[in-house]
Enzyme design. Structure first.
Site, PDB file in Angstrom:
ATOM      1  N   HIS A 190       0.816  -1.215   0.000  1.00  0.00           N
ATOM      2  CA  HIS A 190       0.000   0.000   0.000  1.00  0.00           C
ATOM      3  C   HIS A 190       0.846   1.259   0.000  1.00  0.00           C
ATOM      4  O   HIS A 190       2.032   1.230   0.323  1.00  0.00           O
ATOM      5  CB  HIS A 190      -0.992   0.030   1.174  1.00  0.00           C
ATOM      6  CG  HIS A 190      -0.391   0.039   2.550  1.00  0.00           C
ATOM      7  ND1 HIS A 190      -0.109  -1.111   3.278  1.00  0.00           N
ATOM      8  CD2 HIS A 190      -0.031   1.058   3.373  1.00  0.00           C
ATOM      9  CE1 HIS A 190       0.369  -0.791   4.469  1.00  0.00           C
ATOM     10  NE2 HIS A 190       0.444   0.524   4.545  1.00  0.00           N
TER      11      HIS A 190
ATOM     12  N   GLN B  60      -3.921   3.315   1.402  1.00  0.00           N
ATOM     13  CA  GLN B  60      -4.325   3.319   2.817  1.00  0.00           C
ATOM     14  C   GLN B  60      -4.532   4.777   3.242  1.00  0.00           C
ATOM     15  O   GLN B  60      -3.590   5.564   3.218  1.00  0.00           O
ATOM     16  CB  GLN B  60      -3.240   2.681   3.695  1.00  0.00           C
ATOM     17  CG  GLN B  60      -3.610   2.649   5.172  1.00  0.00           C
ATOM     18  CD  GLN B  60      -2.524   2.001   6.034  1.00  0.00           C
ATOM     19  OE1 GLN B  60      -1.343   2.273   5.847  1.00  0.00           O
ATOM     20  NE2 GLN B  60      -2.925   1.157   6.948  1.00  0.00           N
TER      21      GLN B  60
END
Ligand code: V0V
Ligand code: CO
Length: 140
Positions: A7, A59
């Site tokens: 991420h 994220q």
């Protein structure tokens, strides 16, 4: 050593507002959301690509307190990219290897991360100014 970009961590002031923006504008889907008190974050994972070694996500991170890493980052720099997280098969072993290579570790042993993962951070001063996270995903 790395199997994917797990991420990109993005610091935001308002998680609900940013989630809606990513869903509406980029068409991304939220696959998990949780509060991690140890890290002082309320975070959401939006999947971009699901590959053979695991997913790649954005994220979104909102601080739960001002003196947390995200709270301090937002106060200093505002919203933006906070960290890059690489997928690994063995986070404890990778931390040990990188420590032996002289990289300053923020975590000597893994901590709890999003979606049941185990994570460890490397100090940005030791990685060319990029806060770097290692992620061992929960087995699927
Ligand atoms: C700070 N610095 C950064 C940075 N944050 N550089 C690049 N990227 C960042 N995100 C630089 C900052 O500009 C300073 O440089 C220096 O580091 C010290 O910064 P500070 O503001 O005084 O802050 P510190 O030292 O109190 O803390 C910085 C560190 C801290 C990186 C040590 O944020 C930390 O431990 N982070 C790891 C945990 C974390 O980030 N958790 C939130 C995500 P100058 O000015 O001295 O040159 S949790 C997460 O991702 C989870 C749960 C998950 O993925 O599952
Ligand atoms: Co992260």
């Amino acid at each position: 050593m790395f199997t994917r970009i797990d991420h990109i961590g993005i610091a935001v002031f308002d998680l609900e507002k940013s989630k809606a923006w990513y869903e509406t504008t980029f068409g991304l889907t939220v696959v998990a959301q949780e509060i991690n008190e140890e890290q002082g974050v309320h975070e959401a994972m939006l999947i971009v690509y699901d590959g053979p070694t695991g997913g790649s996500h954005v994220q979104l991170l909102e601080p739960t307190r001002d003196d947390s890493p995200i709270g301090k980052y937002l106060a200093k720099r505002g919203e933006g990219i906070h960290h890059v997280a690489y997928g690994v098969e063995d986070v404890a072993g990778t931390l040990t290897t990188l420590g032996e290579r002289g990289i300053t570790l923020l975590d000597k042993t893994p901590r709890h991360g999003a979606m049941g993962s185990h994570i460890g951070f490397l100090h940005p001063k030791a990685t060319g100014g990029v806060l770097t996270e290692l992620v061992e995903a929960a087995s699927r």
